[in-house]
Design an enzyme around this catalytic site. Structure first.
Site, PDB file in Angstrom:
ATOM      1  N   ALA A  61      51.413  67.078  38.659  1.00 45.76           N
ATOM      2  CA  ALA A  61      52.475  67.958  39.147  1.00 45.76           C
ATOM      3  C   ALA A  61      53.770  67.712  38.383  1.00 45.76           C
ATOM      4  O   ALA A  61      54.432  68.647  37.927  1.00 45.76           O
ATOM      5  CB  ALA A  61      52.685  67.746  40.645  1.00 45.76           C
ATOM      6  N   ARG A  79      34.828  68.585  53.594  1.00 48.44           N
ATOM      7  CA  ARG A  79      34.890  67.132  53.727  1.00 48.44           C
ATOM      8  C   ARG A  79      35.062  66.636  55.146  1.00 48.44           C
ATOM      9  O   ARG A  79      34.453  65.646  55.543  1.00 48.44           O
ATOM     10  CB  ARG A  79      36.048  66.627  52.875  1.00 48.44           C
ATOM     11  CG  ARG A  79      35.747  66.869  51.436  1.00 48.44           C
ATOM     12  CD  ARG A  79      36.840  66.401  50.537  1.00 48.44           C
ATOM     13  NE  ARG A  79      36.361  66.569  49.171  1.00 48.44           N
ATOM     14  CZ  ARG A  79      37.091  66.375  48.101  1.00 48.44           C
ATOM     15  NH1 ARG A  79      38.348  65.996  48.224  1.00 48.44           N
ATOM     16  NH2 ARG A  79      36.580  66.543  46.907  1.00 48.44           N
ATOM     17  N   HIS A 139      41.555  59.418  51.696  1.00 49.28           N
ATOM     18  CA  HIS A 139      41.510  59.972  50.351  1.00 49.28           C
ATOM     19  C   HIS A 139      42.700  60.831  49.977  1.00 49.28           C
ATOM     20  O   HIS A 139      43.236  60.717  48.885  1.00 49.28           O
ATOM     21  CB  HIS A 139      40.233  60.800  50.215  1.00 49.28           C
ATOM     22  CG  HIS A 139      40.035  61.425  48.881  1.00 49.28           C
ATOM     23  ND1 HIS A 139      40.043  60.684  47.714  1.00 49.28           N
ATOM     24  CD2 HIS A 139      39.819  62.713  48.501  1.00 49.28           C
ATOM     25  CE1 HIS A 139      39.829  61.501  46.685  1.00 49.28           C
ATOM     26  NE2 HIS A 139      39.720  62.734  47.130  1.00 49.28           N
ATOM     27  N   LEU A 189      43.796  69.422  41.946  1.00 49.25           N
ATOM     28  CA  LEU A 189      44.212  69.430  40.543  1.00 49.25           C
ATOM     29  C   LEU A 189      44.815  70.782  40.209  1.00 49.25           C
ATOM     30  O   LEU A 189      45.850  70.876  39.553  1.00 49.25           O
ATOM     31  CB  LEU A 189      43.011  69.130  39.635  1.00 49.25           C
ATOM     32  CG  LEU A 189      42.365  67.750  39.824  1.00 49.25           C
ATOM     33  CD1 LEU A 189      41.220  67.558  38.837  1.00 49.25           C
ATOM     34  CD2 LEU A 189      43.388  66.640  39.646  1.00 49.25           C
TER      35      LEU A 189
HETATM   36  C1  LIG Z   1      39.624  58.946  43.323  1.00 51.05           C
HETATM   37  C2  LIG Z   1      40.188  60.327  43.409  1.00 51.05           C
HETATM   38  C3  LIG Z   1      39.445  61.412  42.969  1.00 51.05           C
HETATM   39  C4  LIG Z   1      39.957  62.704  43.040  1.00 51.05           C
HETATM   40  N1  LIG Z   1      39.201  63.738  42.574  1.00 51.05           N
HETATM   41  C5  LIG Z   1      39.731  64.990  42.588  1.00 51.05           C
HETATM   42  C6  LIG Z   1      39.027  66.087  42.040  1.00 51.05           C
HETATM   43  O1  LIG Z   1      37.924  65.948  41.507  1.00 51.05           O
HETATM   44  N2  LIG Z   1      39.570  67.310  42.103  1.00 51.05           N
HETATM   45  C7  LIG Z   1      40.804  67.529  42.660  1.00 51.05           C
HETATM   46  O2  LIG Z   1      41.263  68.673  42.667  1.00 51.05           O
HETATM   47  N3  LIG Z   1      41.500  66.499  43.175  1.00 51.05           N
HETATM   48  C8  LIG Z   1      41.005  65.237  43.143  1.00 51.05           C
HETATM   49  N4  LIG Z   1      41.731  64.196  43.667  1.00 51.05           N
HETATM   50  C9  LIG Z   1      43.091  64.445  44.152  1.00 51.05           C
HETATM   51  C10 LIG Z   1      44.060  64.550  42.997  1.00 51.05           C
HETATM   52  O3  LIG Z   1      43.680  63.681  41.966  1.00 51.05           O
HETATM   53  C11 LIG Z   1      45.470  64.189  43.394  1.00 51.05           C
HETATM   54  O4  LIG Z   1      45.821  64.876  44.536  1.00 51.05           O
HETATM   55  C12 LIG Z   1      46.452  64.549  42.308  1.00 51.05           C
HETATM   56  O5  LIG Z   1      46.075  63.982  41.092  1.00 51.05           O
HETATM   57  C13 LIG Z   1      47.866  64.145  42.664  1.00 51.05           C
HETATM   58  O6  LIG Z   1      48.710  64.389  41.560  1.00 51.05           O
HETATM   59  P1  LIG Z   1      50.273  64.306  41.694  1.00 51.05           P
HETATM   60  O7  LIG Z   1      50.816  64.830  40.432  1.00 51.05           O
HETATM   61  O8  LIG Z   1      50.705  64.936  42.949  1.00 51.05           O
HETATM   62  O9  LIG Z   1      50.613  62.775  41.847  1.00 51.05           O
HETATM   63  P2  LIG Z   1      50.042  61.412  41.160  1.00 51.05           P
HETATM   64  O10 LIG Z   1      49.083  61.654  40.081  1.00 51.05           O
HETATM   65  O11 LIG Z   1      49.639  60.566  42.296  1.00 51.05           O
HETATM   66  O12 LIG Z   1      51.325  60.838  40.497  1.00 51.05           O
HETATM   67  C14 LIG Z   1      52.384  60.319  41.222  1.00 51.05           C
HETATM   68  C15 LIG Z   1      53.443  59.914  40.235  1.00 51.05           C
HETATM   69  O13 LIG Z   1      54.611  59.553  40.930  1.00 51.05           O
HETATM   70  C16 LIG Z   1      55.102  58.332  40.459  1.00 51.05           C
HETATM   71  N5  LIG Z   1      55.842  57.742  41.568  1.00 51.05           N
HETATM   72  C17 LIG Z   1      55.425  57.530  42.839  1.00 51.05           C
HETATM   73  N6  LIG Z   1      56.441  57.042  43.575  1.00 51.05           N
HETATM   74  C18 LIG Z   1      57.517  56.955  42.755  1.00 51.05           C
HETATM   75  C19 LIG Z   1      58.859  56.522  42.931  1.00 51.05           C
HETATM   76  N7  LIG Z   1      59.324  56.101  44.111  1.00 51.05           N
HETATM   77  N8  LIG Z   1      59.687  56.542  41.853  1.00 51.05           N
HETATM   78  C20 LIG Z   1      59.236  56.977  40.630  1.00 51.05           C
HETATM   79  N9  LIG Z   1      57.975  57.407  40.437  1.00 51.05           N
HETATM   80  C21 LIG Z   1      57.132  57.386  41.479  1.00 51.05           C
HETATM   81  C22 LIG Z   1      53.901  57.578  39.968  1.00 51.05           C
HETATM   82  O14 LIG Z   1      54.261  56.616  39.019  1.00 51.05           O
HETATM   83  C23 LIG Z   1      53.087  58.723  39.375  1.00 51.05           C
HETATM   84  O15 LIG Z   1      53.521  58.978  38.066  1.00 51.05           O
HETATM   85  C24 LIG Z   1      41.230  62.903  43.593  1.00 51.05           C
HETATM   86  C25 LIG Z   1      41.974  61.831  44.039  1.00 51.05           C
HETATM   87  C26 LIG Z   1      41.472  60.542  43.948  1.00 51.05           C
HETATM   88  C27 LIG Z   1      42.294  59.403  44.433  1.00 51.05           C
END
Ligand SMILES: Cc1cc2nc3c(=O)[nH]c(=O)nc-3n(C[C@H](O)[C@H](O)[C@H](O)COP(=O)(O)OP(=O)(O)OC[C@H]3O[C@@H](n4cnc5c(N)ncnc54)[C@H](O)[C@@H]3O)c2cc1C
Ligand code: SF4
Ligand code: FES
Lengths: 589, 253
Positions: free
Chosen positions: A15, A298, A364, A404
């Site tokens: 994101a 799920r 999860h 994703l």
């Molecule tokens: C094992 C697993 C498998 C998955 N498989 C799938 C799948 O097959 N398909 C699907 O659609 N979804 C899947 N998901 C869900 C999906 O991966 C996540 O919901 C998604 O990647 C979240 O992305 P994001 O960009 O919101 O945050 P994240 O990728 O969690 O990134 C968070 C970011 O914020 C930063 N951060 C956090 N707190 C702070 C702070 N206080 N100050 C500065 N930086 C901070 C971190 O360093 C990181 O860079 C899976 C999740 C897991 C755990």
């Protein structure tokens, strides 16, 4: 109007990186903050794939069906307009990722391959082996590195967001962040900020999430006045490997490729799994849900496994585990699952190609999150959010492979919206609140380093995880939720008596963790209070005392506000302008 | 008496502080990995001789060997801490202490945490990206046969753990060698239909000092890589192309 708007993006998962790219492309200046180097964000863990109704399998899939599956799968709690927009953008997002060089699996003709995921009857999930999240994160990371080398993006990796800087009118003017090496706290001015800090699995102690998924940033903003929405909706994934330190996910793609869940029909059956003949195996998901089979959503699969183990006492060898069996799959199919098979092999020691895996549900995904409007803006002007950190899209239950897609879509909306907002922003009067907020954070730090109590923060965290897992996951009872809330209040009290065994001012990870712990405790209360008050069952939120969905009272978004040091809950109507809510039934044939 | 796990950890409280070794004894539980051992110490930061100490600093995030954070020296070998299982490390001799130390070729930040940002700098230097026109909708990418995907995917699995650099005898201050990981990424992006537009620039970046010519073919990288990247193959392929490029450049200049 600010000359060249400064935007801060917090978090470098899918994101965050997506918003950065959009802003850089539009000529804005972006500052990207992340605790870990962005390439090591939690998004890297995603295995199974990303949804988009490209209908390349001749099944008659369409974006409207994807829209309906998502809303229905989320038990009608999601606001429909953003879901409609996201699903409509799905195919274009996949094409874009393909152009960025993501090594998606291919059909013999060289087209994108798709697999089936939970909660749908269509093959709608594009994938890159069983490490899709890693491949997508890298593709975006590379684009951001390119913009960085052109001077459009400045990265602050190893910096933790502590709070937003708000001016006298409550408008965001920047952030306070802490350098995790020098432990220096500083303020950074910005015209708008975008929070992309992911989920909050760590509140439950063990989960499938990465270590930094504490929800600390979201909690800090909630304590500063942002609404936190649908906190009680926590996805427990049906198939994880129980572990010492973490519950490692066995992706839904294992079932998408044909994996089957079963237990021996006779609970005293002591034979090794593979020697148990078909007739003596109970494929309980297939028998109970003939149409969707192993690919029911799920929340349903999770509850069925929970029931098999705790109500029917049919767990393998009396343990809380059931089989996830891939041993019958042909080689080509197993090949597409390589990444996750390796995880099982590495951490359990058995070869899942030969021996059925033993799995159990694990915490999860965070459906709830910062409340945002349809432009991804929170109720604090200038604070935007996207990705797992906000509450939109998934309603009461997320469909596999939709996250994703949402993270990228959400970032693509938040980036340009933040930029627009920033362009119209009037300059702050005075220092915009920077000095006061910095002082507030420094005082918190001082309190911690001067505290000479006896409580170990890691032990408090363990207790939090245990109580949350016991009372606020698969099955919830009001008495248990009350107990959990009382426990967290006790932990908050004990937190005042914390003992930091490391008071140094260099790369002090336990100090940073202890700060996050406080925010986890406050957010834990939001989850528990929301669950306590929602006397119905919907999606992932299941109360045996109130087994039915109650639209009249609870077809509503939960909004938690931090009032007098505790969560105060109100409700808001859900946008159901496109699809009329109907009962959610997956058991018919 | 219940069994304990003996651990000896090389520590340094900051880059200028003296290096000390601290010993710990941790109650045994089955199925522990090195990161859970370190978590156990954080819960109870007391050394084997009863001294209260600070929790160990180390990097980790995913705990499933996919984020690349937790590389360190475990019993002298560079590997990922989250996938290093105690039972396996101690198989045969459970009384033997496990030793932990930071990677040796990167500046120590604190304890087991080191600064590996050089790899990200290298990736910038070789333009390890596809220079797309923009993120607006431009329709589908060109078709790509599964055989190409099968070749690209393994290279795209690199988790930037820097273990290949740690174990490489040529990766040091005197050669400035970029290391195997960066070279593998050059191969990956040169193979991409749209990424190959920058092919020549990438090859030139690997031509001079610190480039492919520094490789001494010790082959340590390919053995140590936790993600089994075909590194030696990538290095020889890219080396060949760098030489061709140099010859071309020689005649066109
Ligand atoms: C094992 C697993 C498998 C998955 N498989 C799938 C799948 O097959 N398909 C699907 O659609 N979804 C899947 N998901 C869900 C999906 O991966 C996540 O919901 C998604 O990647 C979240 O992305 P994001 O960009 O919101 O945050 P994240 O990728 O969690 O990134 C968070 C970011 O914020 C930063 N951060 C956090 N707190 C702070 C702070 N206080 N100050 C500065 N930086 C901070 C971190 O360093 C990181 O860079 C899976 C999740 C897991 C755990
Ligand atoms: S090539 Fe292998 S060893 Fe080198 S950084 Fe990548 S994953 Fe690590
Ligand atoms: S913690 Fe991610 S690789 Fe070990």
């Amino acid at each position: 109007m600010a000359a060249s708007p400064r935007i801060i993006v917090v978090g470098g998962g899918l994101a965050g990186l997506s918003s950065v790219i959009k802003i850089a492309e539009a000529g804005g200046t972006v500052y990207l903050f992340s605790i870990v180097p962005v390439k090591r964000s939690n998004s890297v863990c995603a295995q199974g794939g990303i949804n988009a109704a490209k209908d390349l399998k001749g099944e008659g899939d369409s974006v409207l069906k994807h829209f309906d599956d998502t809303v229905y799968g989320g038990d009608f709690l999601a606001n429909q307009t953003p879901v409609k927009n996201m699903t409509a953008q799905g195919p274009a997002i996949i094409d874009l990722l393909d152009r960025m060089g993501v090594p998606f699996n291919r059909t013999p003709e060289g087209l994108l391959d798709f697999r089936r995921f939970g909660g749908t009857l269509y093959q709608r999930t594009a994938f890159a082996g069983a490490t899709t999240g890693q491949q997508l994160l890298y593709a975006l990371d590379e684009q951001v590195r390119r913009h960085e080398s052109e001077g459009k993006v400045t990265k602050y990796e190893g910096w933790e967001f502590l709070s937003a800087v708000l001016d006298d009118n409550g408008v965001c003017r920047g952030i306070v962040a802490m350098n995790l090496r020098t432990m220096e706290t500083r303020t950074f001015p910005a015209d708008a900020i975008i929070i992309c800090t992911g989920g909050n699995g760590a509140i439950f102690g063990k989960s499938t999430n990465s270590v930094v998924c504490t929800g600390s940033a979201q909690s800090a903003l909630y304590q500063q006045g942002a609404f936190y929405a649908n906190g009680e909706f926590i996805q427990v994934h049906p198939t994880a490997i129980p572990g010492e330190d973490k519950l490692r996910l066995m992706s839904e793609s294992a079932r998408g490729e044909g994996g089957r869940v079963w237990v021996p029909r006779d609970r005293n059956d002591k034979r090794v799994a593979r020697s148990i003949p078909e007739a003596d195996r109970y494929y309980f998901l297939e028998e109970r849900y003939p149409k969707y089979g192993n690919l029911v959503p799920r929340d349903i699969a999770t509850r069925e496994i929970f029931k098999i183990v705790y109500e029917d006492n049919m767990g393998i060898d009396g343990q809380p585990m059931v089989y996830l069996d891939l041993t019958h799959l042909p080689k080509e199919r197993l090949h597409k699952l390589e990444g996750i098979l390796e995880i099982y092999e590495k951490f359990v020691g058995d070869d899942p190609r030969e021996v059925p895996m033993k799995i159990f549900p694990g915490v999860h995904y965070t459906m709830g999150g910062l409340w945002v409007d349809f432009n991804q803006q929170t109720n604090i002007p200038g604070v935007f959010a996207a990705g797992e950190a906000d509450y939109s899209i998934h309603g009461a239950n997320r469909l596999g492979a939709n996250s994703l897609l949402y993270c990228i879509y959400g970032g693509f909306v938040a980036g340009p919206q933040a930029l627009n907002y920033a362009k119209a922003l009037k300059p702050a009067t005075g220092d915009g609140g920077h000095a006061a907020e910095l002082q507030r954070q420094n005082e918190k730090n001082k309190q911690l380093t001067s505290s000479s109590g006896t409580e170990n923060p890691f032990k408090i965290w363990r207790e939090l995880g245990e109580t949350m897992t016991k009372h606020a996951t698969i099955v919830r009872y009001n008495a248990g939720l009350d107990e959990a809330d009382a426990k967290i209040v006790e932990l908050l009290h004990r937190y005042k008596n914390i003992n930091l065994s490391d008071k140094s001012q260099w790369a002090n990870t336990s100090f940073a963790f202890t700060r996050q712990l406080y925010n986890m405790l406050e957010l834990g209360r939001v989850i528990v209070r929301g669950a306590r008050l929602r006397d119905e069952s919907r999606g992932a939120h299941y109360k045996p005392e109130f087994p039915n969905r109650n639209d009249e009272q609870f077809l509503k978004t939960t909004k938690a506000a931090f009032v007098d040091g505790a969560p105060s809950i109100t409700y808001e109507d859900v946008d159901t302008s496109h699809i009329k809510p109907r009962p959610r039934v997956y058991s018919s044939t | 008496m219940p069994r304990t796990i003996k651990v000896e950890i090389k520590r340094q409280s900051n880059p200028d502080a003296p290096v000390v070794t601290e010993k710990f004894e941790i109650p045994y539980r089955p199925n522990m990995n090195i990161t859970s051992l370190l978590g156990e110490i954080a819960c109870n930061p007391i050394t084997a001789d009863g001294k209260t100490t600070a929790p160990i600093a180390y990097d980790s995030n995913c705990l499933e060997e996919i984020c690349g954070s937790c590389a360190m020296l475990i019993n002298g070998k560079a590997r990922m801490a989250c996938s290093a299982l105690v039972d396996k490390l101690q198989a045969g001799n459970p009384d033997e202490p496990i030793t932990l130390a930071p990677l040796s070729k990167f500046p120590v930040v604190r304890d087991l945490s080191v600064d590996r940002s050089v790899l990200f700098q290298n990736l910038k230097a070789v333009k390890a990206w596809v220079p797309i026109d923009g993120t607006y909708d431009l329709g589908a990418a060109p078709r790509q046969f599964p055989q190409i995907q099968e070749e690209r995917y393994p290279l795209s699995n690199c988790i930037s753990c820097t273990i290949c650099m740690e174990v490489c005898p040529q990766f040091n201050d005197s050669t400035n060698f970029v290391g195997a990981a960066t070279i593998a990424q050059v191969k990956l992006f040169n193979m991409d239909p749209a990424g190959s537009v920058l092919k020549e620039e990438r090859l030139r970046a690997l031509a001079g000092d610190g480039g492919v010519q520094e490789c001494g073919f010790a082959q340590n990288c390919v053995e140590a890589c936790p993600k089994q990247l075909p590194l030696t193959e990538a290095i020889s392929d890219v080396t060949r192309e760098v030489i061709v490029q140099q010859v071309k450049d020689f005649f066109t200049r």
